[in-house]
Design a protein around this motif. Structure first.
Motif, PDB file in Angstrom:
ATOM      1  N   ILE A  99       2.421  -4.761  10.932  1.00 44.06           N
ATOM      2  CA  ILE A  99       1.984  -6.125  10.726  1.00 44.06           C
ATOM      3  C   ILE A  99       0.665  -6.362  10.257  1.00 44.06           C
ATOM      4  CG2 ILE A  99       1.420  -7.239  13.049  1.00 44.06           C
ATOM      5  CD1 ILE A  99       3.449  -9.160  10.502  1.00 44.06           C
ATOM      6  N   GLU A 100      -0.197  -5.326  10.785  1.00 47.80           N
ATOM      7  CA  GLU A 100      -1.756  -5.137  10.396  1.00 47.80           C
ATOM      8  C   GLU A 100      -1.824  -4.155   9.383  1.00 47.80           C
ATOM      9  OE1 GLU A 100      -4.727  -5.331  13.334  1.00 47.80           O
ATOM     10  OE2 GLU A 100      -6.197  -4.647  11.720  1.00 47.80           O
ATOM     11  N   SER A 101      -1.299  -2.917   9.718  1.00 45.95           N
ATOM     12  CA  SER A 101      -1.611  -1.761   8.920  1.00 45.95           C
ATOM     13  C   SER A 101      -1.105  -1.655   7.402  1.00 45.95           C
ATOM     14  CB  SER A 101      -1.155  -0.474   9.884  1.00 45.95           C
ATOM     15  OG  SER A 101       0.196  -0.323  10.066  1.00 45.95           O
ATOM     16  N   SER A 102      -0.055  -2.586   7.520  1.00 43.09           N
ATOM     17  CA  SER A 102       0.307  -2.532   5.837  1.00 43.09           C
ATOM     18  C   SER A 102       0.463  -4.023   5.553  1.00 43.09           C
ATOM     19  CB  SER A 102       1.698  -1.987   5.793  1.00 43.09           C
ATOM     20  OG  SER A 102       2.412  -2.405   4.531  1.00 43.09           O
ATOM     21  N   LYS A 103      -0.682  -4.194   4.635  1.00 45.48           N
ATOM     22  CA  LYS A 103      -0.489  -5.573   4.214  1.00 45.48           C
ATOM     23  C   LYS A 103       0.384  -6.007   3.350  1.00 45.48           C
ATOM     24  CE  LYS A 103      -5.694  -6.067   4.429  1.00 45.48           C
ATOM     25  NZ  LYS A 103      -5.971  -7.030   5.456  1.00 45.48           N
TER      26      LYS A 103
END
Ligand code: AMP
Ligand code: GLY
Length: 423
Positions: A99-103
Motif C-alpha cells: 500500500i506504500e511501496s507501490s503507488k
C-alpha cells in the motif's frame, strides 16, 4: 520485557522514548539507533535493512517484541521473516506494505474502492508517458511507483519539467527500479493533514492528527524533504473531515486489502489533502510518520506498548487512547545542503542546555557519538519538540530550544506551525 526498535531516525528515538515509559519494559534496543537512542536504550550495530542479522539478534536476545520504524525493511518483508521465525513483531507484512511501496498498487486499490484520490494514469513506457504529457494541463504530479526516500514525487509546473522528470525516472534510472513505472496525476489544491491509525486487520483506532512541513524552505518553497517540522493537532482537521475519513477512506481501504487477500496489521497513515471538494488521499504509508511521530507521541497519555500488542493480536477494538490537552510543535534541524548533498561529522553543541528546558523533548535523527562528542551523521539531524497550552507558546518554546543548539551548516524552517497560531 525486551523490545527492539528498528531504525535510526527521529521517529525511532520517539518510539523508544515512549516505550521506555511503559512499566512492562526493562530493556530497549535500537538497530542501528543514533546518539540519542544510545542515551535511553542499547544501540545494536545492525542496519535496518539487514533482515537476517536482525532476526538472528531477535532470537539470540530472546526479544519479546520488535517494532519496525522505516518503510524499507517492511517492504523487504521483515515481518514475514520474523513471523516465520516465530518472533513477535509490530508492522505489516510485505504484501500489506505494498500500500506504500507501490503507488500504482495503492492507486488501483483506491480506484476499485472508490476512495477519493487524484485522478492518475500509469506508465511503464517512457515514450507513452511523454506523448501523454502533450495533452495535459499543468501543473501535474509525477510519482515514481516505488520507494524513493520520500523524494519520488515531483510537481511539474510545465511540460519541460514533466519531460525531464519522466526521462530521469524512467530512462536514466534516477530512483533505480522504483522509478521504472510511474504515475502522472492531477494536481490537487488544498491543505495537507496526516492521520495515523493502529490497524489490527479488521478494526482500527485513530491517533491524534498532525501536519507535516515537507518543503525545505519557509513559505513552502524549495524541494520536498523527508519533513522539516510538524505540529499536532492539525489546525485544519474537523469532526466532519474525521467522519469522511471513517466512512469513505478507512473501511474501504481495509476492505480493498482484504479483497486482495491481505490483512493489514500495523500503523496505517494516510497522507490527506483537504480540498474544496472534501478529503482526498495523496498516499498511504504503512508506518509511523517522521516527523509526525515526534509531535504526536509526546501528547499520548496512554501507554503505547499495550496498544501495539493489541494491534498485533487483533484486539485494538478493546482499547481507548488518552491524549493530553496540550499541543506540540516539532522543528527539524537539518545539515547544510539537505535535501541535496551535505557533509556529516559536524560537532553539535548546546544539546545539554536545550534538554534542560521545561516541556521540551529533543529527538535525535542523524547523530552519532565520535571521540566523546555528538556529531551530525545524516540529513535530518535533530527534531526538537515543545509542548504548550497554545500553538503560540509551544512554538516560542520550540524555537528557544532550537536557538540553543549549534552545528556547522545547521538550517531549519522559521515558520513551523506559524499558520496554526490563532489571532
Ligand atoms: P506523497 O509522497 O504521495 O505524499 O507526496 C509527497 C508530497 O507531494 C505530498 O505531501 C504533497 O505535498 C505533494 N503531492 C503528492 N500528490 C499530490 C497531488 N496529487 N496534488 C498535489 N500535491 C501532491
Ligand atoms: N512525514 C512524512 C512521512 O513520514 O512520510
Amino acid at each position: 520485557m525486551k523490545i527492539l526498535v528498528i531504525g535510526g531516525g527521529g521517529r525511532e528515538h520517539a518510539l523508544a522514548w515512549k516505550l521506555k515509559q511503559s512499566p512492562g519494559v526493562n530493556r530497549i534496543f535500537c538497530a542501528p539507533g543514533n546518539a540519542g537512542t544510545a542515551q535511553i536504550a542499547e544501540n545494536v550495530a545492525i542496519p535496518a535493512t539487514d533482515l537476517p542479522a536482525l532476526a538472528r539478534f531477535a532470537k539470540g536476545t530472546h526479544l519479546d517484541l520488535t517494532v519496525v520504524g522505516p518503510d524499507d525493511p517492511l517492504a523487504a518483508g521483515i515481518v514475514d521473516l520474523f513471523v516465520a521465525e516465530k518472533l513477535r513483531v509490530f508492522g505489516p507484512t510485505k504484501s500489506a506494505a505494498r500500500i506504500e511501496s507501490s503507488k500504482i498498487f495503492a492507486k488501483e486499490l483506491m480506484r476499485a474502492q472508490k476512495i477519493p484520490t487524484a485522478k492518475a494514469s500509469t506508465f511503464s513506457d517512457s515514450d507513452e508517458a511523454l506523448r501523454y504529457c502533450e495533452q495535459l494541463q499543468f501543473p501535474v504530479v509525477i510519482k515514481a511507483d516505488g520507494l524513493a526516500l520520500g523524494k519520488g514525487v515531483i510537481v511539474a509546473p510545465d511540460s519541460a519539467t514533466a519531460r525531464s522528470t519522466i526521462d530521469s525516472m524512467m530512462n536514466e534510472g534516477r530512483f533505480g527500479e522504483a522509478g521504472r513505472r510511474i504515475l502522472i496525476e492531477e494536481f490537487l489544491r488544498g491543505s495537507e493533514c496526516s492521520l495515523h491509525a493502529l490497524v489490527d486487520g479488521k478494526n482500527y483506532r485513530l491517533l491524534e492528527s498532525a501536519r507535516d512541513h515537507k518543503r525545505v524552505f519557509d513559505g513552502d518553497k524549495g524541494p520536498n524533504t523527508g519533513g522539516m517540522g510538524a505540529f499536532s493537532p492539525a489546525n485544519n482537521w474537523t469532526p466532519d473531515l474525521q467522519s469522511q475519513l471513517e466512512e469513505e477512506i478507512m473501511p474501504p481501504v481495509l476492505r480493498g486489502l482484504l479483497k486482495e487477500g491481505v490483512t493489514f496489521r500495523g500503523l496505517l497513515y494516510p497522507g490527506l489533502m483537504i480540498t474544496s471538494d472534501g478529503l482526498h488521499v495523496l498516499e498511504f504509508n504503512c508506518r509511523f510518520g517522521d516527523p509526525e511521530t515526534q509531535a504526536i507521541l509526546p501528547r499520548m497519555k496512554s501507554d503505547l506498548l499495550p496498544l501495539l500488542e493489541a494491534t498485533i493480536d487483533g484486539k485494538i477494538d478493546n482499547c481507548t487512547i488518552e491524549w493530553d490537552e496540550c499541543v506540540t510543535v516539532t522543528i527539524v534541524l537539518a545539515s547544510g545542503g539537505y535535501p541535496g548533498k551535505y557533509e556529516t561529522g559536524k560537532p553539535i553543541s548546546g544539546l545539554d542546555k536545550a534538554t534542560k528546558l521545561n516541556d521540551v523533548q529533543i529527538f535525535h535523527a542523524g547523530t552519532r557519538r565520535a571521540d566523546g562528542e555528538i556529531v551530525t551523521a545524516g540529513g535530518r539531524v535533530l527534531a526538537v519538540t515543545a509542548l504548550g497550552s497554545t500553538m503560540e507558546s509551544a512554538r516560542i518554546r520550540a524555537y528557544e530550544a532550537v536557538s540553543a543548539i549549534h552545528f556547522d551548516g545547521c538550517h531549519y524552517r522559521r515558520d513551523i506551525a506559524l499558520g496554526a497560531v490563532s489571532g
